[in-house]
Design a protein around this motif. Structure first.
Motif, PDB file in Angstrom:
ATOM      1  N   THR A   1      52.329 -17.230 -37.717  1.00  0.00           N
ATOM      2  CA  THR A   1      51.327 -18.280 -37.921  1.00  0.00           C
ATOM      3  C   THR A   1      51.124 -19.081 -36.643  1.00  0.00           C
ATOM      4  O   THR A   1      51.789 -20.100 -36.440  1.00  0.00           O
ATOM      5  CB  THR A   1      51.781 -19.223 -39.063  1.00  0.00           C
ATOM      6  N   PRO A   2      50.262 -18.632 -35.723  1.00  0.00           N
ATOM      7  CA  PRO A   2      49.487 -17.388 -35.782  1.00  0.00           C
ATOM      8  C   PRO A   2      50.350 -16.196 -35.372  1.00  0.00           C
ATOM      9  O   PRO A   2      51.458 -16.383 -34.833  1.00  0.00           O
ATOM     10  CB  PRO A   2      48.379 -17.656 -34.757  1.00  0.00           C
ATOM     11  N   PRO A   3      49.851 -14.962 -35.579  1.00  0.00           N
ATOM     12  CA  PRO A   3      50.628 -13.782 -35.165  1.00  0.00           C
ATOM     13  C   PRO A   3      50.925 -13.825 -33.672  1.00  0.00           C
ATOM     14  O   PRO A   3      50.017 -13.942 -32.846  1.00  0.00           O
ATOM     15  CB  PRO A   3      49.696 -12.618 -35.523  1.00  0.00           C
ATOM     16  N   GLN A   4      52.213 -13.756 -33.333  1.00  0.00           N
ATOM     17  CA  GLN A   4      52.589 -13.924 -31.926  1.00  0.00           C
ATOM     18  C   GLN A   4      52.099 -12.785 -31.040  1.00  0.00           C
ATOM     19  O   GLN A   4      51.908 -12.983 -29.832  1.00  0.00           O
ATOM     20  CB  GLN A   4      54.096 -14.085 -31.807  1.00  0.00           C
ATOM     21  N   ALA A   5      51.890 -11.605 -31.604  1.00  0.00           N
ATOM     22  CA  ALA A   5      51.392 -10.499 -30.786  1.00  0.00           C
ATOM     23  C   ALA A   5      50.033 -10.831 -30.191  1.00  0.00           C
ATOM     24  O   ALA A   5      49.730 -10.465 -29.047  1.00  0.00           O
ATOM     25  CB  ALA A   5      51.316  -9.221 -31.614  1.00  0.00           C
ATOM     26  N   GLY A   6      49.211 -11.541 -30.946  1.00  0.00           N
ATOM     27  CA  GLY A   6      47.896 -11.927 -30.440  1.00  0.00           C
ATOM     28  C   GLY A   6      47.993 -12.926 -29.304  1.00  0.00           C
ATOM     29  O   GLY A   6      47.209 -12.867 -28.340  1.00  0.00           O
ATOM     30  N   ILE A   7      48.940 -13.838 -29.387  1.00  0.00           N
ATOM     31  CA  ILE A   7      49.154 -14.803 -28.299  1.00  0.00           C
ATOM     32  C   ILE A   7      49.635 -14.074 -27.052  1.00  0.00           C
ATOM     33  O   ILE A   7      49.140 -14.312 -25.940  1.00  0.00           O
ATOM     34  CB  ILE A   7      50.180 -15.870 -28.722  1.00  0.00           C
ATOM     35  N   PHE A   8      50.580 -13.180 -27.223  1.00  0.00           N
ATOM     36  CA  PHE A   8      51.117 -12.423 -26.089  1.00  0.00           C
ATOM     37  C   PHE A   8      50.020 -11.594 -25.425  1.00  0.00           C
ATOM     38  O   PHE A   8      49.997 -11.444 -24.190  1.00  0.00           O
ATOM     39  CB  PHE A   8      52.248 -11.511 -26.578  1.00  0.00           C
ATOM     40  N   ALA A   9      49.123 -11.066 -26.220  1.00  0.00           N
ATOM     41  CA  ALA A   9      48.060 -10.195 -25.692  1.00  0.00           C
ATOM     42  C   ALA A   9      47.123 -10.930 -24.736  1.00  0.00           C
ATOM     43  O   ALA A   9      46.398 -10.285 -23.964  1.00  0.00           O
ATOM     44  CB  ALA A   9      47.264  -9.593 -26.842  1.00  0.00           C
ATOM     45  N   GLY A  10      47.158 -12.251 -24.768  1.00  0.00           N
ATOM     46  CA  GLY A  10      46.308 -13.000 -23.847  1.00  0.00           C
ATOM     47  C   GLY A  10      46.722 -12.853 -22.396  1.00  0.00           C
ATOM     48  O   GLY A  10      45.969 -13.224 -21.485  1.00  0.00           O
ATOM     49  N   GLY A  11      47.927 -12.335 -22.141  1.00  0.00           N
ATOM     50  CA  GLY A  11      48.366 -12.052 -20.780  1.00  0.00           C
ATOM     51  C   GLY A  11      49.044 -13.208 -20.068  1.00  0.00           C
ATOM     52  O   GLY A  11      49.425 -13.077 -18.901  1.00  0.00           O
ATOM     53  N   LYS A  12      49.244 -14.331 -20.763  1.00  0.00           N
ATOM     54  CA  LYS A  12      49.853 -15.499 -20.138  1.00  0.00           C
ATOM     55  C   LYS A  12      51.252 -15.803 -20.687  1.00  0.00           C
ATOM     56  O   LYS A  12      51.812 -16.860 -20.395  1.00  0.00           O
ATOM     57  CB  LYS A  12      48.953 -16.732 -20.345  1.00  0.00           C
ATOM     58  N   VAL A  13      51.782 -14.900 -21.479  1.00  0.00           N
ATOM     59  CA  VAL A  13      53.120 -15.064 -22.059  1.00  0.00           C
ATOM     60  C   VAL A  13      54.036 -14.017 -21.452  1.00  0.00           C
ATOM     61  O   VAL A  13      53.717 -12.817 -21.456  1.00  0.00           O
ATOM     62  CB  VAL A  13      53.086 -14.918 -23.591  1.00  0.00           C
ATOM     63  N   ALA A  14      55.163 -14.451 -20.921  1.00  0.00           N
ATOM     64  CA  ALA A  14      56.068 -13.514 -20.257  1.00  0.00           C
ATOM     65  C   ALA A  14      56.947 -12.746 -21.241  1.00  0.00           C
ATOM     66  O   ALA A  14      57.292 -11.589 -20.982  1.00  0.00           O
ATOM     67  CB  ALA A  14      56.945 -14.267 -19.260  1.00  0.00           C
ATOM     68  N   GLN A  15      57.332 -13.380 -22.366  1.00  0.00           N
ATOM     69  CA  GLN A  15      58.257 -12.748 -23.299  1.00  0.00           C
ATOM     70  C   GLN A  15      57.947 -13.158 -24.739  1.00  0.00           C
ATOM     71  O   GLN A  15      57.442 -14.260 -24.990  1.00  0.00           O
ATOM     72  CB  GLN A  15      59.702 -13.180 -23.014  1.00  0.00           C
ATOM     73  N   MET A  16      58.306 -12.295 -25.659  1.00  0.00           N
ATOM     74  CA  MET A  16      58.334 -12.638 -27.073  1.00  0.00           C
ATOM     75  C   MET A  16      59.445 -11.825 -27.729  1.00  0.00           C
ATOM     76  O   MET A  16      59.875 -10.794 -27.191  1.00  0.00           O
ATOM     77  CB  MET A  16      56.995 -12.357 -27.763  1.00  0.00           C
ATOM     78  N   ILE A  17      59.942 -12.315 -28.855  1.00  0.00           N
ATOM     79  CA  ILE A  17      61.016 -11.641 -29.574  1.00  0.00           C
ATOM     80  C   ILE A  17      60.425 -11.008 -30.824  1.00  0.00           C
ATOM     81  O   ILE A  17      59.870 -11.713 -31.683  1.00  0.00           O
ATOM     82  CB  ILE A  17      62.138 -12.628 -29.945  1.00  0.00           C
ATOM     83  N   ALA A  18      60.522  -9.692 -30.914  1.00  0.00           N
ATOM     84  CA  ALA A  18      59.894  -8.981 -32.031  1.00  0.00           C
ATOM     85  C   ALA A  18      60.447  -7.569 -32.093  1.00  0.00           C
ATOM     86  O   ALA A  18      61.137  -7.110 -31.173  1.00  0.00           O
ATOM     87  CB  ALA A  18      58.375  -8.938 -31.856  1.00  0.00           C
ATOM     88  N   VAL A  19      60.143  -6.864 -33.164  1.00  0.00           N
ATOM     89  CA  VAL A  19      60.476  -5.431 -33.210  1.00  0.00           C
ATOM     90  C   VAL A  19      59.552  -4.710 -32.235  1.00  0.00           C
ATOM     91  O   VAL A  19      58.418  -5.154 -31.990  1.00  0.00           O
ATOM     92  CB  VAL A  19      60.325  -4.860 -34.630  1.00  0.00           C
ATOM     93  N   PRO A  20      59.989  -3.602 -31.643  1.00  0.00           N
ATOM     94  CA  PRO A  20      59.162  -2.895 -30.670  1.00  0.00           C
ATOM     95  C   PRO A  20      57.803  -2.477 -31.198  1.00  0.00           C
ATOM     96  O   PRO A  20      56.838  -2.358 -30.437  1.00  0.00           O
ATOM     97  CB  PRO A  20      60.008  -1.673 -30.314  1.00  0.00           C
ATOM     98  N   GLY A  21      57.717  -2.268 -32.508  1.00  0.00           N
ATOM     99  CA  GLY A  21      56.433  -1.868 -33.086  1.00  0.00           C
ATOM    100  C   GLY A  21      55.328  -2.881 -32.862  1.00  0.00           C
ATOM    101  O   GLY A  21      54.140  -2.543 -32.964  1.00  0.00           O
ATOM    102  N   ALA A  22      55.686  -4.133 -32.537  1.00  0.00           N
ATOM    103  CA  ALA A  22      54.677  -5.155 -32.265  1.00  0.00           C
ATOM    104  C   ALA A  22      53.847  -4.808 -31.039  1.00  0.00           C
ATOM    105  O   ALA A  22      52.747  -5.335 -30.850  1.00  0.00           O
ATOM    106  CB  ALA A  22      55.345  -6.511 -32.073  1.00  0.00           C
ATOM    107  N   ALA A  23      54.371  -3.905 -30.194  1.00  0.00           N
ATOM    108  CA  ALA A  23      53.621  -3.494 -28.997  1.00  0.00           C
ATOM    109  C   ALA A  23      52.283  -2.877 -29.362  1.00  0.00           C
ATOM    110  O   ALA A  23      51.303  -2.991 -28.606  1.00  0.00           O
ATOM    111  CB  ALA A  23      54.454  -2.516 -28.178  1.00  0.00           C
ATOM    112  N   LYS A  24      52.212  -2.206 -30.513  1.00  0.00           N
ATOM    113  CA  LYS A  24      50.947  -1.596 -30.929  1.00  0.00           C
ATOM    114  C   LYS A  24      49.872  -2.653 -31.141  1.00  0.00           C
ATOM    115  O   LYS A  24      48.717  -2.478 -30.742  1.00  0.00           O
ATOM    116  CB  LYS A  24      51.158  -0.787 -32.208  1.00  0.00           C
ATOM    117  N   ALA A  25      50.241  -3.765 -31.749  1.00  0.00           N
ATOM    118  CA  ALA A  25      49.282  -4.842 -31.971  1.00  0.00           C
ATOM    119  C   ALA A  25      48.865  -5.480 -30.647  1.00  0.00           C
ATOM    120  O   ALA A  25      47.697  -5.847 -30.456  1.00  0.00           O
ATOM    121  CB  ALA A  25      49.886  -5.889 -32.907  1.00  0.00           C
ATOM    122  N   ILE A  26      49.810  -5.601 -29.726  1.00  0.00           N
ATOM    123  CA  ILE A  26      49.491  -6.160 -28.412  1.00  0.00           C
ATOM    124  C   ILE A  26      48.501  -5.268 -27.685  1.00  0.00           C
ATOM    125  O   ILE A  26      47.488  -5.727 -27.142  1.00  0.00           O
ATOM    126  CB  ILE A  26      50.777  -6.325 -27.573  1.00  0.00           C
TER     127      ILE A  26
END
Length: 416
Positions: free
Chosen positions: A248-273
């Motif tokens: 809330t919101p989905p962190q993969a979408g935030i990471f996909a913006g290109g301004k986040v260096a790290q996030m903690i998630a299962v590797p499958g989140a890479a598909k959403a990114i």
């Protein structure tokens, strides 16, 4: 005599026409039908068909009826099936759900097979421990998944960081370096309680503890408070919301913006990114969550599934053979390669060495844990006093007082 034989033959034909005679010696093909419930998306259709064909080729006397179930409402469905005595022969369940079903007395104890035949000493603890209730192994580990750190290689390189951190101190230092300008060192939502659990376990703490038969919340122990203190340090090195979880919101979408260096998630989140930002497809790296020292990765919550057998199954021996096959080396390595899962044994981690994200996950899985082994833990997650506790501490509340309130609430929820 002839008349009596003819009468018996006619009766037998009538019975066979109504109910089938596949299991009667001398009639049909003498096969036993084993019904298996697997959950939606746990295994691909190709894997299921491959396993069904392979198993039936090796076990000519068994036919598999695999039925795919939906996660929504599955708990009540299994509860009712165990109560009514018409449950399938083998059931996939979430690893942390095993104590709930074991409490009904309706599960088969597979401790003997686990120790004698299946090498249970090598099972991942996060799968094996919740399957073991009162010293008896009811849940047999099938597959695991856990969180890792997904990072942006370009941002690491720009900050002069050439390799992943080896321990918590280095991780904090690197994250602080990455947290500059418009870039976030890490995106960590304030209510990511599964990640907090790992930090608590690393410090020697627990979410809840059992003593003299009763479960009590334990977030207010000194060890658990140290875990929360580290979470607060790390969370401050980014702009994650303090009053929301990672979806809330989905962190993969935030990471996909290109301004986040790290996030903690299962590797499958890479598909959403990658779907949100294809340019990051070859920019993603993975490493296990660092531990307090270089000696081993940090503790992580292990999700995944166990297999159970209802105690009242009419096909015990055949059901045990199905569980043995699904959890054995051949089909474990197949499933891991097919679904990017961690195999159920640390000795099988080689099966995913060629998959960067899954390999990082497998290294962390060796330190995996599960939620408290209480049949009532689902009530805690439904109410989840851990989340507001975390937000309260991140917003400056006294940690010990907030932890005591959350622990008291957990204790109340753990009473049946």
């Amino acid at each position: 005599m002839i008349r009596r034989v003819l009468a018996c033959s006619v009766a037998l034909v009538a019975v066979c026409s109504l109910g089938g005679c596949g299991t009667l010696p001398g009639f049909g093909d003498d096969t036993t039908e084993v019904t298996v419930w697997l959950m939606r998306n746990s295994a691909s259709d190709d894997f299921v068909q491959r396993f069904k064909h392979g198993f039936e080729q090796e076990h000519k006397d068994v036919e598999l009826d695999v039925r795919i179930q939906e996660w929504t409402g599955i708990g009540e469905k299994i509860d009712q099936a165990l109560k009514d005595g018409d449950a399938p022969d083998v059931i996939e369940v979430g690893n942390t759900q095993v104590p709930r079903y074991a409490a009904s007395g309706g599960l088969l104890d597979m401790t003997l097979e686990s120790l004698r035949d299946w090498g249970s000493d090598a099972w991942l603890p996060g799968l094996a421990q919740p399957g073991n209730v009162d010293g008896m192994q009811y849940g047999i580990p099938w597959y695991a998944a856990n969180r890792v750190v997904i990072y942006n290689k370009d941002l690491f390189a720009a900050a002069g960081i050439t390799k992943p951190p080896k321990d918590r101190a280095e991780w904090l230092a690197d994250t602080a370096k990455l947290n500059s300008g418009q870039n976030q060192g890490i995106y960590l939502a304030g209510q990511d309680w599964y990640t907090l659990a790992g930090f608590v376990w690393d410090e020697g703490g627990e979410l809840a503890q059992e003593g003299t038969g009763d479960w009590k919340g334990a977030l207010d122990s000194p060890a658990a408070l140290r875990g929360m203190a580290f979470y607060k340090q790390l969370q401050a090195l980014g702009n994650g919301p303090r009053n929301a979880d990672e979806e809330t919101p989905p962190q993969a979408g935030i990471f996909a913006g290109g301004k986040v260096a790290q996030m903690i998630a299962v590797p499958g989140a890479a598909k959403a990114i990658q779907k949100a930002n294809p340019r990051l497809a070859d920019k993603l790296g993975y490493f296990p969550i660092p531990g307090p020292t270089e000696a081993k990765p940090g503790a992580v919550f292990t999700g995944g599934s166990d297999l159970i057998i209802p105690r009242r199954t009419a096909h015990r021996a055949a059901a045990v053979r199905v569980v043995a096959a699904l959890t054995g080396e051949k089909w474990q390595t197949d499933l891991a390669a097919t679904m990017n899962y961690v195999p159920n044994k640390s000795t099988l981690a080689h099966a995913v060495e060629g998959q960067a994200g899954t390999a990082a996950m497998a290294r962390g899985a060796a330190q995996g844990r599960a939620t408290p082994n209480s049949p009532q833990w689902a009530a805690v997650e439904a109410d989840n006093p851990i989340k507001p506790y975390m937000t309260s501490v991140l917003n400056g509340a006294d940690p010990k007082r907030a932890a005591k309130a959350a622990s008291d609430r957990i204790t109340t929820l753990l009473f049946p």
